[in-house]
Design a protein around this motif. Structure first.
Motif, mmCIF file in Angstrom:
data_model
loop_
_atom_site.group_PDB
_atom_site.id
_atom_site.type_symbol
_atom_site.label_atom_id
_atom_site.label_comp_id
_atom_site.label_asym_id
_atom_site.label_seq_id
_atom_site.Cartn_x
_atom_site.Cartn_y
_atom_site.Cartn_z
ATOM 1 N N ARG A 1 0.706 -1.070 -0.018
ATOM 2 C CA ARG A 1 0.294 0.503 -0.435
ATOM 3 C C ARG A 1 0.841 1.135 -0.394
ATOM 4 N N GLY B 1 0.721 6.296 -0.820
ATOM 5 C CA GLY B 1 -0.065 6.714 -1.609
ATOM 6 C C GLY B 1 0.856 8.047 -1.556
ATOM 7 N N VAL C 1 -2.105 5.011 -4.126
ATOM 8 C CA VAL C 1 -1.996 4.246 -5.279
ATOM 9 C C VAL C 1 -2.094 2.808 -5.793
ATOM 10 N N LEU C 2 -1.406 2.968 -4.833
ATOM 11 C CA LEU C 2 -1.441 1.650 -4.538
ATOM 12 C C LEU C 2 -1.980 0.827 -3.155
ATOM 13 N N ASP C 3 -3.144 -0.073 -3.108
ATOM 14 C CA ASP C 3 -3.978 -1.151 -2.627
ATOM 15 C C ASP C 3 -4.106 -2.156 -2.598
ATOM 16 N N GLY D 1 -0.423 3.292 -11.250
ATOM 17 C CA GLY D 1 0.439 3.508 -10.586
ATOM 18 C C GLY D 1 1.332 2.611 -11.040
ATOM 19 N N GLY E 1 -4.847 0.769 -7.663
ATOM 20 C CA GLY E 1 -4.335 -0.233 -7.205
ATOM 21 C C GLY E 1 -3.720 -0.725 -6.457
ATOM 22 N N ARG E 2 -4.261 -2.406 -7.047
ATOM 23 C CA ARG E 2 -3.848 -3.473 -7.411
ATOM 24 C C ARG E 2 -3.987 -4.680 -8.120
#
Length: 639
Positions: A378, A380, A387-389, A410, A590-591
């Motif tokens: 994760r 941001g 941004v990435l989650d 991202g 983000g995935r």
């Protein structure tokens, strides 16, 4: 460009600085002690022998005017008895000695300043380029401190070394003062000496206090000054000249620059009057009263009738009174130079705080043996906008992976996390199962050969532009030339008048500029040169964005050969680019939402298949060989 402070914030700062209080006086005393400690620390960079020699010369130079004062007074006293010549010779010798010492003072002071600045600049660049994380450098308050320190070293006048130079120069000034007060006590009595000392110290305290508060204001206005500097550099550099002229922005930039400068200068001038106005009149009045009292006491003393004593006393009082003026060799350098040092210290403290514990240094580069993995990552740039989650990704060693997704998905951010330029807010990035936090970041980054989308165009010879990928091998002319030809720039190399030594800028004699496509090929050659000399992970971020269709096709025809045996990650919107990769990964929300070969993802009928269909349909083919569809179409099919 935008700072974190507003004009209202600057006005509040000015009010706080210009309003001295009893609590503020205590804080000011502590600040003086801190400043003295900082200067003592900085002198260690110059070396004790040089500092001792410089201090001795300043002592002699400061004593010379006192000796001159004594010599002239004694010569006047002995005019009638014929004993004036030895004293006159002493005065002339002191005068000539002071003139001879002046250039020695200058040379030694500059030597001290240069040694200190060399050490500070080395320390500054080491933190900026190695110790500080990228996220730290991008923070507005850190950018303000960096701009302040960088501005000092760029001008080479108001640096930390200049602060040490100015501090040592005070030795001569205070030697004069002590000598003058002692002489006054001898020839005119203790009350005259006391009056002279009070005049000098009150006037000096008022001057230095005003300078200190002015320095605080200058530092506080750094965010607004940085805005004005940005506009000035934008208007005077060549990087934006084409757009400025073709869009007719000259008048607008002129008005904007004037407005940004007024935002800085108007409140500064207003608060300068507050800082230097009433306080200056106050300590000037005290100094005047003390001078008059000293003259009255001198007139009433027993030695007043002696011409020589009266001459010496008057000179001594004048020297004390002149202590209220600005010392050009010291004051400005101390305020601004020490301010630059404090900016550097604040930057280092922030960088150390953000970086946290550092892994033990590792010799050479870290080469992955199995895989680079990301688990539940994760990240941001802002806490409320990840941004990435929860991203999971595997990059097996020796395979090529393509990463696709719309702008803002991202992709480039992921590369920065994989290389250790950023730290994830959650989750882990690991090399062969070892968390990047436990590895030497610099040794790990040396494993990469990267062509970022916003690659740099160095205004240097062709040789250095390619050798930047492995700068320690910049003498490998055969390797540089081979990679230049490998990316299709052989004709360019053959046509350059100075070959590899041709500067890639028209601003230098014999230089020439390149087209956008040529620059992109050169950036690719830089990465391939790094692979040639040991880099084991190749990352290409939109590597053919500025190439024409033919150039792109030629590059990707060679892609598998270029990346064979190398762990590679390619980011692209063009599916003719990515379909040759061993595995394609789709990044969305983000995935990683899809992963597989080109044929597997097309058969899956998901996001990748829809994006591929849009590009194939738009450009008249079903194999995706002609590409270039934009992100708008991708967003449409994803929706």
């Amino acid at each position: 460009m935008t700072g974190t402070a507003s004009v209202a914030d600057m006005d509040q700062l000015g009010a706080d600085v210009a309003r001295p209080t009893l609590r503020g006086l205590g804080a000011r005393w502590r600040q003086r002690r801190t400043a003295a400690a900082q200067l003592r620390h900085l002198t260690t960079y110059a070396g004790r022998p040089l500092v001792a020699l410089t201090t001795t010369v300043h002592l002699l130079a400061g004593a010379a005017p006192v000796v001159f004062m004594i010599g002239t007074g004694a010569a006047l006293q002995h005019l009638d008895d014929g004993g004036a010549m030895p004293w006159l010779a002493l005065a002339i010798g002191a005068f000539l000695g002071q003139q001879l010492l002046a250039p020695v003072q200058l040379v030694l002071s500059k030597a001290v300043a240069r040694r200190v600045d060399a050490a500070c600049l080395t320390r500054f660049t080491a933190f900026a380029l190695q110790r500080a994380e990228l996220a730290t450098l991008e923070r507005p308050e850190v950018a303000d401190r960096l701009a302040q320190a960088d501005e000092a070293f760029e001008q080479w006048t108001l640096t930390p070394g200049a602060a040490v130079e100015g501090g040592l120069a005070l030795v001569a000034r205070y030697t004069q003062l002590v000598g003058a007060v002692v002489v006054l006590g001898v020839v005119a009595g203790p009350w005259v000496a006391l009056a002279g000392a009070v005049v000098a110290l009150v006037a000096r305290a008022g001057q230095t206090e005003a300078f200190f508060r002015w320095g605080q204001l200058i530092r506080g206005f750094q965010p607004l000054r940085r805005r004005a500097t940005y506009v000035r550099e934008l208007a005077t550099s060549t990087r934006a000249a084409k757009e400025i002229r073709t869009l007719g922005l000259v008048d607008w930039l002129d008005e904007r620059y004037a407005a940004e400068n007024r935002a800085v200068l108007d409140p500064l001038w207003r608060w300068r009057r507050r800082v230097y106005g009433v306080p200056f009149l106050t300590y000037a009045a005290v100094a005047l009263a003390g001078s008059v009292a000293g003259l009255v006491a001198m007139a009433r003393s027993a030695e007043a009738g002696q011409v020589g004593a009266a001459a010496v006393a008057v000179q001594g009082l004048v020297l004390c009174a002149r202590f209220g003026v600005m010392f050009p060799e010291s004051d400005v350098k101390l305020v601004y130079g020490r301010s630059a040092w404090e900016a550097l210290l604040e930057f280092e403290a922030q960088a150390q705080h953000d970086a946290g514990p550092q892994a033990a240094p590792t010799e050479g580069r870290i080469t992955p043996a199995q895989a680079i993995t990301a688990r539940e990552v994760r990240f941001g740039y802002r806490p409320d906008r990840p941004v990435l989650d929860g991203l999971d990704l595997d990059l097996p060693v020796g395979t090529s992976t393509a990463l696709v997704g719309v702008n803002g998905a991202g992709k480039t951010t992921l590369v920065k996390l994989l290389t250790g330029l950023y730290r994830p807010d959650g989750g882990t990035v690991a090399v062969d199962g070892v968390d990047l936090r436990d590895l030497d970041a610099h040794a790990w980054q040396r494993a990469f050969a990267i062509t970022f989308q916003d690659y740099l165009r160095y205004e240097m010879p062709l040789r250095e532009n390619v050798a930047m990928g492995a700068i320690e091998h910049r003498d490998d002319d055969d390797g540089i030339a081979a990679e230049v030809r490998r990316v299709g720039l052989g004709d360019l190399l053959d046509g350059l008048p100075l070959g590899l030594d041709t500067p890639l800028t028209r601003a230098l004699p014999g230089g020439r500029d390149l087209s956008g496509g040529q620059w992109q090929r050169l950036a690719l050659a830089r990465s391939l040169f790094a692979v040639r000399h040991g880099a084991s992970v190749l990352v290409l971020d939109e590597p053919t964005a500025q190439l024409d269709a033919r150039g792109e096709a030629e590059f990707y025809d060679q892609f598998l050969d270029l990346t064979r045996g190398v762990t590679s990650l390619v980011i692209s919107h063009r599916f003719s680019s990515v379909r040759r990769a061993d595995r394609i990964v789709v990044l969305d929300g983000g995935r990683v939402t899809e992963s597989g070969s080109h044929d597997e993802l097309v058969d899956l009928g998901g996001t990748y298949a829809r994006m591929f269909e849009v590009q194939a349909r738009r450009f008249g083919g079903t194999d995706g060989s002609s590409t270039g569809a934009g992100d708008d179409e991708m967003r449409t099919v994803q929706a």
